[in-house]
Design an enzyme around this catalytic site. Structure first.
Site, PDB file in Angstrom:
ATOM      1  N   LYS A 273     -16.455  -7.145   6.057  1.00 57.15           N
ATOM      2  CA  LYS A 273     -15.145  -7.796   6.049  1.00 57.15           C
ATOM      3  C   LYS A 273     -14.659  -8.140   7.455  1.00 57.15           C
ATOM      4  O   LYS A 273     -13.701  -8.886   7.600  1.00 57.15           O
ATOM      5  CB  LYS A 273     -14.108  -6.917   5.351  1.00 57.15           C
ATOM      6  CG  LYS A 273     -14.205  -6.947   3.841  1.00 57.15           C
ATOM      7  CD  LYS A 273     -12.987  -6.307   3.221  1.00 57.15           C
ATOM      8  CE  LYS A 273     -12.988  -6.490   1.710  1.00 57.15           C
ATOM      9  NZ  LYS A 273     -11.774  -5.933   1.103  1.00 57.15           N
TER      10      LYS A 273
ATOM     11  N   HIS B 284       0.839  -1.202   0.000  1.00 56.57           N
ATOM     12  CA  HIS B 284       0.000   0.000   0.000  1.00 56.57           C
ATOM     13  C   HIS B 284       0.876   1.255   0.000  1.00 56.57           C
ATOM     14  O   HIS B 284       0.620   2.201  -0.751  1.00 56.57           O
ATOM     15  CB  HIS B 284      -0.891   0.057   1.249  1.00 56.57           C
ATOM     16  CG  HIS B 284      -1.939  -0.984   1.323  1.00 56.57           C
ATOM     17  ND1 HIS B 284      -2.133  -1.758   2.453  1.00 56.57           N
ATOM     18  CD2 HIS B 284      -2.868  -1.401   0.430  1.00 56.57           C
ATOM     19  CE1 HIS B 284      -3.130  -2.587   2.242  1.00 56.57           C
ATOM     20  NE2 HIS B 284      -3.592  -2.398   1.013  1.00 56.57           N
TER      21      HIS B 284
ATOM     22  N   ARG C  92      -1.772  -6.145  -8.106  1.00 58.15           N
ATOM     23  CA  ARG C  92      -0.684  -7.055  -7.739  1.00 58.15           C
ATOM     24  C   ARG C  92      -0.466  -8.095  -8.821  1.00 58.15           C
ATOM     25  O   ARG C  92       0.649  -8.494  -9.095  1.00 58.15           O
ATOM     26  CB  ARG C  92      -1.020  -7.762  -6.418  1.00 58.15           C
ATOM     27  CG  ARG C  92      -1.030  -6.845  -5.231  1.00 58.15           C
ATOM     28  CD  ARG C  92      -1.430  -7.612  -4.004  1.00 58.15           C
ATOM     29  NE  ARG C  92      -2.752  -8.185  -4.213  1.00 58.15           N
ATOM     30  CZ  ARG C  92      -3.719  -8.185  -3.333  1.00 58.15           C
ATOM     31  NH1 ARG C  92      -3.537  -7.668  -2.156  1.00 58.15           N
ATOM     32  NH2 ARG C  92      -4.882  -8.705  -3.605  1.00 58.15           N
TER      33      ARG C  92
ATOM     34  N   SER D 287      -3.127  -7.778   2.693  1.00 54.94           N
ATOM     35  CA  SER D 287      -3.433  -7.626   4.122  1.00 54.94           C
ATOM     36  C   SER D 287      -3.982  -8.914   4.713  1.00 54.94           C
ATOM     37  O   SER D 287      -3.630  -9.292   5.837  1.00 54.94           O
ATOM     38  CB  SER D 287      -4.429  -6.489   4.336  1.00 54.94           C
ATOM     39  OG  SER D 287      -3.863  -5.256   3.994  1.00 54.94           O
TER      40      SER D 287
END
Length: 163
Positions: A41, A17, A95, A133
């Site tokens: 989440k 990030h 990514r 994460s």
């Protein structure tokens, strides 16, 4: 003034990030880090903790780049958040190719909602491409070393939380 919005849950903020934030800061005068509340989440860190981590980790980037970087919690549509903060650009980090398919759909929907806001994709540096994460939290939960993926301050916060 060119304003960019980089949205995510940042639970926690990773070196990937930070890499995207550093590079996005070169493209805009002000970069808003949109911290998604996203209760579905079930984040490890509270909204306040995530905002605090972002502010702490990005303070030096503001000094280095001269770009104002601010954290901004949001719970509405991304395109509405972009309007709220006056962003002309949404920054998304990629990514891998798998990210692109989802992001491509999101761009199409966002353009249908407001075609005046552009989306810019930045590829994470190769050494950060595997960092997610979710994986960082899993490694930390199992007492693995995440120091290659997060800053020392975030590493300490993970150790305290997952103890």
């Amino acid at each position: 003034m060119r304003v960019g919005l980089y949205p995510g849950t940042f639970d926690p903020i990773t070196l990937g990030h930070i890499d995207i934030i550093r590079r996005a800061a070169a493209l805009v005068d002000k970069l808003v880090i949109g911290v998604a509340i996203n209760r579905d989440k079930g984040p490890l860190f509270s909204l306040e903790e995530r905002v605090s981590m972002i502010e702490a980790e990005c303070a030096h980037l503001t000094e280095q780049t001269g770009t104002e970087i601010v954290a901004h919690p949001f719970e509405n549509l991304l395109i509405d958040c972009a309007r709220d903060v006056g962003a002309q650009i949404i920054v998304r980090g990629l990514r891998a190719v798998a990210d692109f398919e989802y992001e491509f759909q999101m761009v199409g929907m966002n353009r249908a909602l407001d075609d005046s806001i552009e989306t810019v994709f930045l590829m994470a540096e190769a050494r950060h491409q595997a960092i997610a994460s979710k994986l960082v939290k899993e490694i930390a939960r199992l007492n693995g070393d995440v120091s290659k993926f997060v800053t020392p301050r975030v590493n300490e916060a993970l150790r305290e939380r997952l103890g």
